[in-house]
Design a protein around this motif. Structure first.
Motif, PDB file in Angstrom:
ATOM      1  N   PHE A 149      23.755  22.480 -59.890  1.00 35.83           N
ATOM      2  CA  PHE A 149      24.670  22.710 -58.781  1.00 35.83           C
ATOM      3  C   PHE A 149      24.040  23.830 -57.964  1.00 35.83           C
ATOM      4  CE2 PHE A 149      28.557  25.328 -57.615  1.00 35.83           C
ATOM      5  CZ  PHE A 149      28.840  24.600 -56.485  1.00 35.83           C
ATOM      6  N   ILE A 150      23.598  23.499 -56.753  1.00 41.20           N
ATOM      7  CA  ILE A 150      22.830  24.450 -55.949  1.00 41.20           C
ATOM      8  C   ILE A 150      23.621  24.810 -54.698  1.00 41.20           C
ATOM      9  CG2 ILE A 150      20.622  24.825 -54.754  1.00 41.20           C
ATOM     10  CD1 ILE A 150      19.441  22.588 -56.488  1.00 41.20           C
ATOM     11  N   GLU A 151      23.856  26.103 -54.497  1.00 42.21           N
ATOM     12  CA  GLU A 151      24.551  26.569 -53.289  1.00 42.21           C
ATOM     13  C   GLU A 151      23.537  27.215 -52.354  1.00 42.21           C
ATOM     14  OE1 GLU A 151      29.006  28.152 -53.882  1.00 42.21           O
ATOM     15  OE2 GLU A 151      27.545  28.948 -55.298  1.00 42.21           O
ATOM     16  N   ILE A 152      23.447  26.686 -51.151  1.00 38.27           N
ATOM     17  CA  ILE A 152      22.479  27.204 -50.181  1.00 38.27           C
ATOM     18  C   ILE A 152      23.243  27.847 -49.023  1.00 38.27           C
ATOM     19  CG2 ILE A 152      20.537  26.624 -48.666  1.00 38.27           C
ATOM     20  CD1 ILE A 152      20.176  24.084 -50.354  1.00 38.27           C
ATOM     21  N   THR A 153      22.974  29.120 -48.753  1.00 40.54           N
ATOM     22  CA  THR A 153      23.528  29.785 -47.579  1.00 40.54           C
ATOM     23  C   THR A 153      22.488  29.689 -46.468  1.00 40.54           C
ATOM     24  OG1 THR A 153      24.535  31.331 -49.109  1.00 40.54           O
ATOM     25  CG2 THR A 153      24.672  31.878 -46.781  1.00 40.54           C
ATOM     26  N   MET A 154      22.916  29.119 -45.320  1.00 35.75           N
ATOM     27  CA  MET A 154      21.966  28.845 -44.244  1.00 35.75           C
ATOM     28  C   MET A 154      22.426  29.434 -42.934  1.00 35.75           C
ATOM     29  SD  MET A 154      21.642  24.861 -45.135  1.00 35.75           S
ATOM     30  CE  MET A 154      20.995  24.354 -43.563  1.00 35.75           C
ATOM     31  N   ASP A 155      21.464  29.802 -42.114  1.00 36.16           N
ATOM     32  CA  ASP A 155      21.723  30.293 -40.772  1.00 36.16           C
ATOM     33  C   ASP A 155      21.367  29.138 -39.826  1.00 36.16           C
ATOM     34  OD1 ASP A 155      22.342  31.990 -38.822  1.00 36.16           O
ATOM     35  OD2 ASP A 155      20.585  33.286 -39.007  1.00 36.16           O
ATOM     36  N   MET A 183      15.204  19.195 -47.718  1.00 35.93           N
ATOM     37  CA  MET A 183      14.951  20.186 -48.779  1.00 35.93           C
ATOM     38  C   MET A 183      15.004  19.525 -50.156  1.00 35.93           C
ATOM     39  SD  MET A 183      17.260  23.436 -47.630  1.00 35.93           S
ATOM     40  CE  MET A 183      17.400  23.824 -45.883  1.00 35.93           C
ATOM     41  N   LEU A 188      11.800  19.569 -52.424  1.00 32.32           N
ATOM     42  CA  LEU A 188      11.741  20.589 -53.476  1.00 32.32           C
ATOM     43  C   LEU A 188      12.858  20.519 -54.522  1.00 32.32           C
ATOM     44  CD1 LEU A 188      10.136  23.238 -54.288  1.00 32.32           C
ATOM     45  CD2 LEU A 188      11.963  24.482 -53.164  1.00 32.32           C
ATOM     46  N   VAL A 240      13.514  29.639 -55.618  1.00 30.42           N
ATOM     47  CA  VAL A 240      13.726  28.460 -54.775  1.00 30.42           C
ATOM     48  C   VAL A 240      13.801  28.874 -53.308  1.00 30.42           C
ATOM     49  CG1 VAL A 240      15.357  26.613 -54.217  1.00 30.42           C
ATOM     50  CG2 VAL A 240      14.764  27.061 -56.587  1.00 30.42           C
ATOM     51  N   LEU A 272      11.412  27.379 -50.443  1.00 30.18           N
ATOM     52  CA  LEU A 272      11.908  26.715 -49.230  1.00 30.18           C
ATOM     53  C   LEU A 272      11.332  27.377 -47.978  1.00 30.18           C
ATOM     54  CD1 LEU A 272      15.619  26.023 -50.254  1.00 30.18           C
ATOM     55  CD2 LEU A 272      13.872  24.315 -49.844  1.00 30.18           C
ATOM     56  N   VAL A 321      17.111  29.117 -44.334  1.00 27.39           N
ATOM     57  CA  VAL A 321      17.717  29.383 -45.642  1.00 27.39           C
ATOM     58  C   VAL A 321      17.818  30.895 -45.871  1.00 27.39           C
ATOM     59  CG1 VAL A 321      17.418  29.141 -48.134  1.00 27.39           C
ATOM     60  CG2 VAL A 321      16.924  27.214 -46.621  1.00 27.39           C
ATOM     61  N   GLN A 322      19.029  31.363 -46.143  1.00 28.71           N
ATOM     62  CA  GLN A 322      19.258  32.783 -46.376  1.00 28.71           C
ATOM     63  C   GLN A 322      19.273  33.102 -47.869  1.00 28.71           C
ATOM     64  OE1 GLN A 322      19.892  35.164 -43.785  1.00 28.71           O
ATOM     65  NE2 GLN A 322      19.056  33.479 -42.595  1.00 28.71           N
ATOM     66  N   ASN A 323      19.918  32.246 -48.608  1.00 29.28           N
ATOM     67  CA  ASN A 323      20.090  32.528 -50.031  1.00 29.28           C
ATOM     68  C   ASN A 323      20.346  31.231 -50.795  1.00 29.28           C
ATOM     69  OD1 ASN A 323      20.265  34.313 -52.221  1.00 29.28           O
ATOM     70  ND2 ASN A 323      22.497  34.319 -52.127  1.00 29.28           N
ATOM     71  N   VAL A 324      19.886  31.177 -52.028  1.00 33.84           N
ATOM     72  CA  VAL A 324      20.135  30.012 -52.879  1.00 33.84           C
ATOM     73  C   VAL A 324      20.640  30.518 -54.224  1.00 33.84           C
ATOM     74  CG1 VAL A 324      19.091  28.023 -54.023  1.00 33.84           C
ATOM     75  CG2 VAL A 324      18.284  28.698 -51.762  1.00 33.84           C
ATOM     76  N   ARG A 325      21.690  29.904 -54.706  1.00 34.76           N
ATOM     77  CA  ARG A 325      22.148  30.218 -56.061  1.00 34.76           C
ATOM     78  C   ARG A 325      22.248  28.920 -56.849  1.00 34.76           C
ATOM     79  NH1 ARG A 325      23.506  35.483 -56.830  1.00 34.76           N
ATOM     80  NH2 ARG A 325      24.775  35.181 -58.680  1.00 34.76           N
ATOM     81  N   ILE A 326      21.794  28.979 -58.079  1.00 31.90           N
ATOM     82  CA  ILE A 326      21.721  27.755 -58.875  1.00 31.90           C
ATOM     83  C   ILE A 326      22.637  27.838 -60.087  1.00 31.90           C
ATOM     84  CG2 ILE A 326      20.146  26.283 -60.197  1.00 31.90           C
ATOM     85  CD1 ILE A 326      17.994  26.994 -58.251  1.00 31.90           C
ATOM     86  N   GLY A 327      23.457  26.827 -60.218  1.00 30.28           N
ATOM     87  CA  GLY A 327      24.357  26.772 -61.359  1.00 30.28           C
ATOM     88  C   GLY A 327      24.212  25.441 -62.078  1.00 30.28           C
TER      89      GLY A 327
END
Lengths: 79, 79
Positions: free
Chosen positions: A42-48, A58, A62, B22, B26, B34-40
């Motif tokens: 489960f991947i959360e991506i914060t994007m501008d 993406m 990757l 990641v 990217l 992409v600002q930030n990625v968190r993986i769960g």
């Protein structure tokens, strides 16, 4: 700023040894109702900026292994 | 037969080195938005009976590390 949520799962036909281990673990703990467990990412991506097609790119490049994995994307409007 | 979906995520305050790697990957591929990625983890459990409280118990006992991780459960009626 917006968020994309990506769910990466193993394809149905691919064995999931990690899931099998968790199934066994749950049975040992007394959760006998558990039939099967499959584990994905489960991947959360914060994007501008950027949109779903960028996130698909993406994933293809990757985040997911297209031979073995499927992915699903959910876009969330930013605050 | 019913399905439970469990989303296990690192708590906000916990560093996520896999997510950082990641993010860097990217950026190198040109995804500069992409600002930030968190993986769960995304866990799908197929169950023969049982309800959400049972799944919560599974999370507390095995699936999530409560010190570092949060979890969210979605129950899906079976076919």
């Amino acid at each position: 700023m917006q968020k994309a949520k990506v769910y990466v799962t193993l394809r149905e036909s691919i064995l999931d040894p990690q899931g099998k281990a968790v199934t066994t673990g749950l049975h040992k703990l007394g959760f006998d109702e558990v039939q099967n467990v499959r584990i994905g990412k489960f991947i959360e991506i914060t994007m501008d900026g950027g949109d779903e097609s960028r996130v698909t790119e993406m994933c293809e490049k990757l985040l997911a292994n297209y031979v073995m994995e499927d992915f699903r994307i959910e876009m969330e409007p930013g605050k």
